[in-house]
Design an enzyme around this catalytic site. Structure first.
Site, short mmCIF file in Angstrom:
data_model
loop_
_atom_site.label_atom_id
_atom_site.label_comp_id
_atom_site.label_asym_id
_atom_site.label_seq_id
_atom_site.Cartn_x
_atom_site.Cartn_y
_atom_site.Cartn_z
CE LYS A 26 -55.89 53.60 2.18
NZ LYS A 26 -54.48 53.60 2.32
NE ARG A 46 -55.36 61.04 -0.63
CZ ARG A 46 -56.33 60.28 -1.09
NH1 ARG A 46 -57.39 61.25 -1.84
NH2 ARG A 46 -56.54 59.09 -1.36
CD GLU A 67 -59.50 43.33 -0.93
OE1 GLU A 67 -58.38 42.79 -1.02
OE2 GLU A 67 -59.97 44.02 -2.23
CE LYS A 84 -56.18 54.27 5.92
NZ LYS A 84 -54.54 54.37 5.39
CB SER A 133 -55.89 62.64 8.67
OG SER A 133 -56.34 62.09 7.58
C1 PBG Z 1 -51.58 55.15 2.04
C2 PBG Z 1 -52.22 55.53 2.82
C3 PBG Z 1 -53.41 56.55 3.62
C4 PBG Z 1 -53.91 57.15 4.85
C5 PBG Z 1 -52.93 55.66 5.55
N1 PBG Z 1 -52.25 55.52 4.53
C6 PBG Z 1 -53.66 57.58 2.16
C7 PBG Z 1 -54.83 57.85 1.22
O1 PBG Z 1 -54.91 55.64 0.81
O2 PBG Z 1 -54.99 58.24 0.50
C8 PBG Z 1 -54.95 56.92 5.76
C9 PBG Z 1 -54.75 57.35 6.89
C10 PBG Z 1 -55.84 58.91 7.29
O3 PBG Z 1 -56.27 59.63 6.31
O4 PBG Z 1 -55.25 59.14 8.84
N2 PBG Z 1 -50.08 55.15 1.99
#
Ligand code: PBG
Length: 327
Positions: free
Chosen positions: A197, A207, A234, A249, A275
Protein backbone atom coordinates in the site's frame (compact mmCIF):
# COMPACT_ATOMS: atom_id res chain seq x y z
CA UNK A 1 5.73 -6.74 -47.27
CA UNK A 2 8.80 -8.84 -46.52
CA UNK A 3 6.74 -11.60 -44.84
CA UNK A 4 3.43 -11.67 -46.69
CA UNK A 5 2.21 -14.74 -44.83
CA UNK A 6 2.38 -13.07 -41.40
CA UNK A 7 -0.58 -10.78 -40.87
CA UNK A 8 -1.51 -10.24 -37.21
CA UNK A 9 -4.48 -8.16 -38.33
CA UNK A 10 -6.27 -11.37 -39.45
CA UNK A 11 -7.02 -12.01 -35.79
CA UNK A 12 -8.51 -8.55 -35.35
CA UNK A 13 -10.77 -8.45 -38.38
CA UNK A 14 -14.12 -8.73 -36.65
CA UNK A 15 -15.67 -8.99 -33.21
CA UNK A 16 -16.06 -12.75 -33.38
CA UNK A 17 -12.37 -13.42 -34.01
CA UNK A 18 -11.35 -10.84 -31.44
CA UNK A 19 -13.56 -12.50 -28.87
CA UNK A 20 -12.11 -15.90 -29.71
CA UNK A 21 -8.50 -14.83 -29.22
CA UNK A 22 -8.99 -12.46 -26.28
CA UNK A 23 -6.38 -13.27 -23.64
CA UNK A 24 -8.01 -11.52 -20.72
CA UNK A 25 -11.61 -11.51 -19.60
CA UNK A 26 -12.92 -9.73 -16.56
CA UNK A 27 -15.49 -11.85 -14.79
CA UNK A 28 -18.05 -10.24 -12.45
CA UNK A 29 -17.12 -12.89 -9.87
CA UNK A 30 -13.69 -11.31 -9.59
CA UNK A 31 -14.98 -7.83 -8.79
CA UNK A 32 -15.41 -6.57 -5.25
CA UNK A 33 -17.50 -3.52 -4.36
CA UNK A 34 -16.25 -1.22 -1.58
CA UNK A 35 -19.21 0.24 0.37
CA UNK A 36 -19.49 2.94 3.01
CA UNK A 37 -21.97 2.97 5.86
CA UNK A 38 -22.39 5.97 8.11
CA UNK A 39 -23.74 5.82 11.63
CA UNK A 40 -26.99 7.67 12.23
CA UNK A 41 -28.01 8.28 8.62
CA UNK A 42 -31.64 7.72 7.73
CA UNK A 43 -31.10 8.31 4.00
CA UNK A 44 -28.04 7.55 1.88
CA UNK A 45 -25.87 10.54 1.11
CA UNK A 46 -23.77 11.31 -1.97
CA UNK A 47 -19.99 11.71 -1.72
CA UNK A 48 -19.15 14.83 -3.75
CA UNK A 49 -15.71 13.70 -4.90
CA UNK A 50 -16.93 10.18 -5.79
CA UNK A 51 -19.92 10.67 -8.11
CA UNK A 52 -22.18 7.63 -7.96
CA UNK A 53 -20.78 6.42 -4.61
CA UNK A 54 -22.91 6.74 -1.48
CA UNK A 55 -22.49 6.88 2.24
CA UNK A 56 -25.18 4.37 3.12
CA UNK A 57 -27.60 4.24 5.97
CA UNK A 58 -27.84 0.81 7.61
CA UNK A 59 -31.00 0.22 5.68
CA UNK A 60 -29.77 1.33 2.27
CA UNK A 61 -26.59 -0.69 2.78
CA UNK A 62 -28.60 -3.90 3.12
CA UNK A 63 -30.50 -3.13 -0.07
CA UNK A 64 -27.37 -2.19 -1.99
CA UNK A 65 -25.67 -5.39 -0.81
CA UNK A 66 -28.55 -7.40 -2.28
CA UNK A 67 -28.24 -5.49 -5.56
CA UNK A 68 -24.53 -6.24 -5.68
CA UNK A 69 -25.23 -9.94 -5.15
CA UNK A 70 -27.82 -9.86 -7.92
CA UNK A 71 -25.29 -8.23 -10.25
CA UNK A 72 -22.99 -11.19 -9.56
CA UNK A 73 -20.08 -9.44 -7.87
CA UNK A 74 -17.63 -11.68 -6.04
CA UNK A 75 -17.57 -9.73 -2.82
CA UNK A 76 -18.23 -6.53 -0.94
CA UNK A 77 -15.78 -4.63 1.26
CA UNK A 78 -17.33 -2.62 4.09
CA UNK A 79 -16.07 0.64 5.58
CA UNK A 80 -17.72 2.28 8.59
CA UNK A 81 -18.05 6.00 9.29
CA UNK A 82 -18.78 6.65 12.99
CA UNK A 83 -20.48 9.81 14.24
CA UNK A 84 -17.92 10.16 17.00
CA UNK A 85 -14.20 9.55 16.58
CA UNK A 86 -11.77 9.33 19.51
CA UNK A 87 -8.04 9.09 20.21
CA UNK A 88 -7.98 5.28 20.25
CA UNK A 89 -10.55 4.57 17.56
CA UNK A 90 -12.67 2.65 20.05
CA UNK A 91 -15.65 2.61 17.67
CA UNK A 92 -13.83 0.05 15.54
CA UNK A 93 -13.60 -2.45 18.39
CA UNK A 94 -16.98 -1.86 20.02
CA UNK A 95 -19.38 -4.64 18.94
CA UNK A 96 -22.03 -1.92 18.63
CA UNK A 97 -19.76 0.27 16.51
CA UNK A 98 -21.13 1.10 13.07
CA UNK A 99 -18.88 -1.24 11.09
CA UNK A 100 -19.55 -4.25 13.29
CA UNK A 101 -23.27 -3.59 13.29
CA UNK A 102 -23.23 -3.22 9.50
CA UNK A 103 -21.39 -6.54 9.11
CA UNK A 104 -24.19 -8.22 11.10
CA UNK A 105 -26.84 -6.50 8.97
CA UNK A 106 -25.25 -7.49 5.68
CA UNK A 107 -24.57 -11.08 6.74
CA UNK A 108 -28.20 -11.39 7.88
CA UNK A 109 -29.28 -10.14 4.45
CA UNK A 110 -26.96 -11.95 2.03
CA UNK A 111 -25.45 -14.79 4.11
CA UNK A 112 -22.97 -16.75 2.03
CA UNK A 113 -24.24 -15.52 -1.35
CA UNK A 114 -21.15 -13.33 -1.70
CA UNK A 115 -17.94 -12.81 0.23
CA UNK A 116 -18.41 -10.16 2.90
CA UNK A 117 -15.17 -8.36 3.79
CA UNK A 118 -14.35 -5.57 6.21
CA UNK A 119 -11.61 -2.98 6.34
CA UNK A 120 -9.50 -3.60 9.41
CA UNK A 121 -7.96 -0.25 10.21
CA UNK A 122 -8.39 2.51 12.76
CA UNK A 123 -8.28 5.59 10.54
CA UNK A 124 -12.04 5.86 10.10
CA UNK A 125 -12.44 5.76 13.87
CA UNK A 126 -9.63 7.95 15.20
CA UNK A 127 -9.98 11.66 15.93
CA UNK A 128 -6.48 12.26 14.51
CA UNK A 129 -7.20 10.18 11.38
CA UNK A 130 -4.12 7.97 11.61
CA UNK A 131 -4.32 4.23 11.02
CA UNK A 132 -2.99 3.45 14.48
CA UNK A 133 -2.56 4.60 18.06
CA UNK A 134 -0.24 7.51 18.73
CA UNK A 135 2.65 7.80 21.17
CA UNK A 136 2.70 10.93 23.37
CA UNK A 137 4.91 12.65 20.78
CA UNK A 138 2.46 11.95 17.97
CA UNK A 139 4.17 9.04 16.16
CA UNK A 140 2.14 5.97 15.16
CA UNK A 141 2.93 3.25 17.70
CA UNK A 142 3.30 0.00 15.75
CA UNK A 143 3.00 -2.57 18.51
CA UNK A 144 0.28 -0.86 20.52
CA UNK A 145 -1.70 -0.64 17.27
CA UNK A 146 -1.31 -4.37 16.68
CA UNK A 147 -3.17 -5.09 19.91
CA UNK A 148 -6.03 -2.89 18.76
CA UNK A 149 -6.10 -4.63 15.35
CA UNK A 150 -6.28 -8.03 17.08
CA UNK A 151 -9.35 -6.95 19.03
CA UNK A 152 -10.90 -5.34 15.99
CA UNK A 153 -10.39 -8.52 13.95
CA UNK A 154 -12.15 -10.60 16.59
CA UNK A 155 -15.02 -8.09 16.81
CA UNK A 156 -15.49 -8.24 13.02
CA UNK A 157 -15.31 -12.03 12.98
CA UNK A 158 -17.78 -12.23 15.87
CA UNK A 159 -20.10 -10.08 13.75
CA UNK A 160 -19.89 -12.74 11.05
CA UNK A 161 -17.52 -11.31 8.45
CA UNK A 162 -15.99 -13.82 6.02
CA UNK A 163 -12.73 -12.03 5.32
CA UNK A 164 -10.88 -9.24 7.11
CA UNK A 165 -8.70 -6.73 5.29
CA UNK A 166 -5.94 -5.34 7.52
CA UNK A 167 -4.99 -2.12 5.75
CA UNK A 168 -2.99 -0.07 8.23
CA UNK A 169 0.51 -1.11 7.09
CA UNK A 170 1.77 -1.88 10.61
CA UNK A 171 4.64 -4.38 10.71
CA UNK A 172 3.42 -7.79 11.85
CA UNK A 173 -0.29 -7.01 11.43
CA UNK A 174 -1.17 -10.13 9.47
CA UNK A 175 0.44 -12.51 12.00
CA UNK A 176 -1.21 -10.80 14.95
CA UNK A 177 -4.62 -10.80 13.29
CA UNK A 178 -4.31 -14.46 12.24
CA UNK A 179 -3.35 -15.56 15.76
CA UNK A 180 -6.13 -13.53 17.35
CA UNK A 181 -8.74 -14.99 14.99
CA UNK A 182 -7.52 -18.53 15.63
CA UNK A 183 -7.44 -18.05 19.40
CA UNK A 184 -11.06 -16.85 19.29
CA UNK A 185 -12.19 -19.88 17.28
CA UNK A 186 -12.39 -18.04 13.95
CA UNK A 187 -10.09 -20.30 11.93
CA UNK A 188 -12.47 -20.03 8.98
CA UNK A 189 -12.22 -16.26 8.66
CA UNK A 190 -9.63 -15.42 6.01
CA UNK A 191 -7.17 -12.56 5.80
CA UNK A 192 -6.98 -10.39 2.71
CA UNK A 193 -3.74 -8.55 3.42
CA UNK A 194 -3.26 -5.06 2.06
CA UNK A 195 0.32 -6.20 1.65
CA UNK A 196 1.41 -3.43 -0.67
CA UNK A 197 0.00 0.00 0.00
CA UNK A 198 1.61 3.16 -1.23
CA UNK A 199 1.37 6.59 0.42
CA UNK A 200 -0.75 7.68 -2.52
CA UNK A 201 -2.45 10.95 -3.38
CA UNK A 202 -5.04 8.79 -5.17
CA UNK A 203 -6.71 8.12 -1.79
CA UNK A 204 -7.99 11.71 -1.63
CA UNK A 205 -11.70 11.19 -2.35
CA UNK A 206 -11.86 8.18 0.02
CA UNK A 207 -10.95 10.51 2.85
CA UNK A 208 -14.05 12.55 2.04
CA UNK A 209 -16.13 9.38 1.99
CA UNK A 210 -15.01 8.42 5.51
CA UNK A 211 -14.80 12.04 6.74
CA UNK A 212 -11.18 11.49 7.66
CA UNK A 213 -9.73 13.86 10.20
CA UNK A 214 -6.16 13.30 9.01
CA UNK A 215 -3.76 16.20 8.90
CA UNK A 216 -0.32 15.45 7.58
CA UNK A 217 0.32 12.19 5.79
CA UNK A 218 0.92 8.47 6.20
CA UNK A 219 4.46 8.27 4.84
CA UNK A 220 5.84 6.76 8.04
CA UNK A 221 3.81 3.59 7.44
CA UNK A 222 2.59 3.51 3.82
CA UNK A 223 5.16 2.92 1.11
CA UNK A 224 7.15 5.27 -1.07
CA UNK A 225 5.75 5.22 -4.65
CA UNK A 226 9.32 5.01 -5.90
CA UNK A 227 9.86 1.50 -4.55
CA UNK A 228 9.16 -1.88 -6.14
CA UNK A 229 11.48 -4.34 -4.39
CA UNK A 230 10.15 -3.19 -1.03
CA UNK A 231 6.74 -4.43 -2.12
CA UNK A 232 8.06 -7.92 -2.75
CA UNK A 233 9.44 -7.92 0.77
CA UNK A 234 6.10 -6.81 2.19
CA UNK A 235 4.27 -9.54 0.29
CA UNK A 236 6.71 -12.23 1.34
CA UNK A 237 6.29 -11.26 5.00
CA UNK A 238 2.50 -11.24 4.78
CA UNK A 239 2.37 -14.66 3.16
CA UNK A 240 4.73 -16.01 5.83
CA UNK A 241 2.49 -14.50 8.52
CA UNK A 242 -0.55 -16.30 7.12
CA UNK A 243 -2.18 -14.03 4.54
CA UNK A 244 -4.70 -15.98 2.46
CA UNK A 245 -4.73 -13.36 -0.28
CA UNK A 246 -2.56 -10.32 -0.89
CA UNK A 247 -3.53 -6.96 -2.32
CA UNK A 248 -1.76 -4.17 -4.14
CA UNK A 249 -3.08 -0.64 -3.84
CA UNK A 250 -3.58 1.62 -5.77
CA UNK A 251 -3.91 -0.37 -8.99
CA UNK A 252 -3.46 1.45 -12.31
CA UNK A 253 -0.38 3.55 -11.43
CA UNK A 254 1.24 0.38 -10.00
CA UNK A 255 0.66 -2.30 -12.65
CA UNK A 256 4.36 -3.19 -12.65
CA UNK A 257 4.00 -3.96 -8.94
CA UNK A 258 0.88 -6.07 -9.54
CA UNK A 259 2.75 -8.04 -12.15
CA UNK A 260 5.84 -8.58 -9.99
CA UNK A 261 3.72 -9.66 -7.01
CA UNK A 262 1.79 -12.11 -9.21
CA UNK A 263 5.07 -13.67 -10.29
CA UNK A 264 6.40 -13.86 -6.74
CA UNK A 265 3.58 -15.64 -4.88
CA UNK A 266 1.00 -18.35 -5.39
CA UNK A 267 -1.77 -16.96 -3.21
CA UNK A 268 -4.53 -15.03 -5.01
CA UNK A 269 -3.53 -11.45 -5.82
CA UNK A 270 -6.03 -8.60 -5.59
CA UNK A 271 -5.66 -4.99 -6.67
CA UNK A 272 -7.64 -2.02 -5.35
CA UNK A 273 -8.67 0.52 -7.97
CA UNK A 274 -8.87 3.33 -5.45
CA UNK A 275 -11.07 6.39 -5.10
CA UNK A 276 -8.78 8.78 -6.99
CA UNK A 277 -8.51 6.38 -9.94
CA UNK A 278 -12.30 6.25 -10.14
CA UNK A 279 -12.76 9.99 -9.58
CA UNK A 280 -10.31 11.04 -12.29
CA UNK A 281 -12.13 8.95 -14.89
CA UNK A 282 -15.55 10.14 -13.70
CA UNK A 283 -14.45 13.78 -13.83
CA UNK A 284 -13.03 13.52 -17.34
CA UNK A 285 -16.12 11.64 -18.52
CA UNK A 286 -18.43 14.25 -16.98
CA UNK A 287 -16.65 16.83 -19.12
CA UNK A 288 -17.20 14.71 -22.20
CA UNK A 289 -13.46 14.24 -22.65
CA UNK A 290 -13.40 10.43 -22.60
CA UNK A 291 -15.82 7.58 -23.20
CA UNK A 292 -16.69 6.59 -19.64
CA UNK A 293 -17.72 2.96 -20.18
CA UNK A 294 -14.86 2.13 -22.49
CA UNK A 295 -12.29 3.67 -20.15
CA UNK A 296 -13.85 1.85 -17.20
CA UNK A 297 -13.59 -1.54 -18.89
CA UNK A 298 -10.14 -0.79 -20.30
CA UNK A 299 -8.77 -0.01 -16.83
CA UNK A 300 -10.29 -3.19 -15.37
CA UNK A 301 -8.94 -5.29 -18.23
CA UNK A 302 -5.48 -3.80 -17.78
CA UNK A 303 -5.42 -4.49 -14.05
CA UNK A 304 -6.54 -8.05 -14.74
CA UNK A 305 -3.96 -8.48 -17.52
CA UNK A 306 -1.17 -7.27 -15.19
CA UNK A 307 -1.96 -10.24 -12.95
CA UNK A 308 -4.60 -9.25 -10.43
CA UNK A 309 -7.15 -12.00 -10.17
CA UNK A 310 -9.47 -9.94 -7.98
CA UNK A 311 -10.24 -6.24 -8.40
CA UNK A 312 -11.79 -3.95 -5.82
CA UNK A 313 -13.56 -1.19 -7.72
CA UNK A 314 -16.32 1.35 -7.11
CA UNK A 315 -17.61 0.34 -10.55
CA UNK A 316 -18.08 -3.31 -9.54
CA UNK A 317 -21.87 -3.43 -9.94
CA UNK A 318 -22.04 -1.41 -13.15
CA UNK A 319 -19.07 -3.21 -14.66
CA UNK A 320 -20.59 -6.59 -13.75
CA UNK A 321 -23.77 -5.60 -15.55
CA UNK A 322 -21.89 -4.37 -18.63
CA UNK A 323 -19.70 -7.47 -18.76
CA UNK A 324 -22.71 -9.75 -18.56
CA UNK A 325 -24.11 -8.15 -21.72
CA UNK A 326 -20.78 -8.38 -23.44
CA UNK A 327 -19.89 -12.05 -23.11
C1 PBG B 1 -7.51 2.67 5.27
C2 PBG B 1 -7.89 2.66 3.83
C3 PBG B 1 -7.76 3.71 2.92
C4 PBG B 1 -8.27 3.25 1.71
C5 PBG B 1 -8.71 1.94 1.92
N1 PBG B 1 -8.44 1.60 3.23
C6 PBG B 1 -7.29 5.09 3.11
C7 PBG B 1 -5.90 5.39 3.41
O1 PBG B 1 -5.04 4.54 3.58
O2 PBG B 1 -5.62 6.59 3.52
C8 PBG B 1 -8.34 4.02 0.43
C9 PBG B 1 -9.28 3.49 -0.61
C10 PBG B 1 -9.56 4.42 -1.72
O3 PBG B 1 -8.91 5.47 -1.89
O4 PBG B 1 -10.50 4.12 -2.47
N2 PBG B 1 -8.59 2.37 6.11
Amino acid sequence: MPYPEIRPRRLRRNAAVRRLVSETRVDPAELVLPMFVKEGLTEPRAVASLPGVLQHSRDSLRKAAVEAVQAGVGGIMLFGVPTRKDETGSGGIDPDGILNVAIRDVIAEVGDATVVMSDLCLDEFTSHGHCGLLTPDGAVDNDATLEAYARMAVAQADAGVHMVGPSGMMDGQVGVVRRALDAAGHQDVSVLAYAVKYASAFFGPFRDAVESALEGDRRAYQQDPANLRESLREVELDVAEGADLVMVKPALPYLDVVSAVRAAVDVPVAAYQVSGEYATVEAAAANGWIDRERVMLETLTSIRRAGAQIILTYWAVEAAQLLRQRY
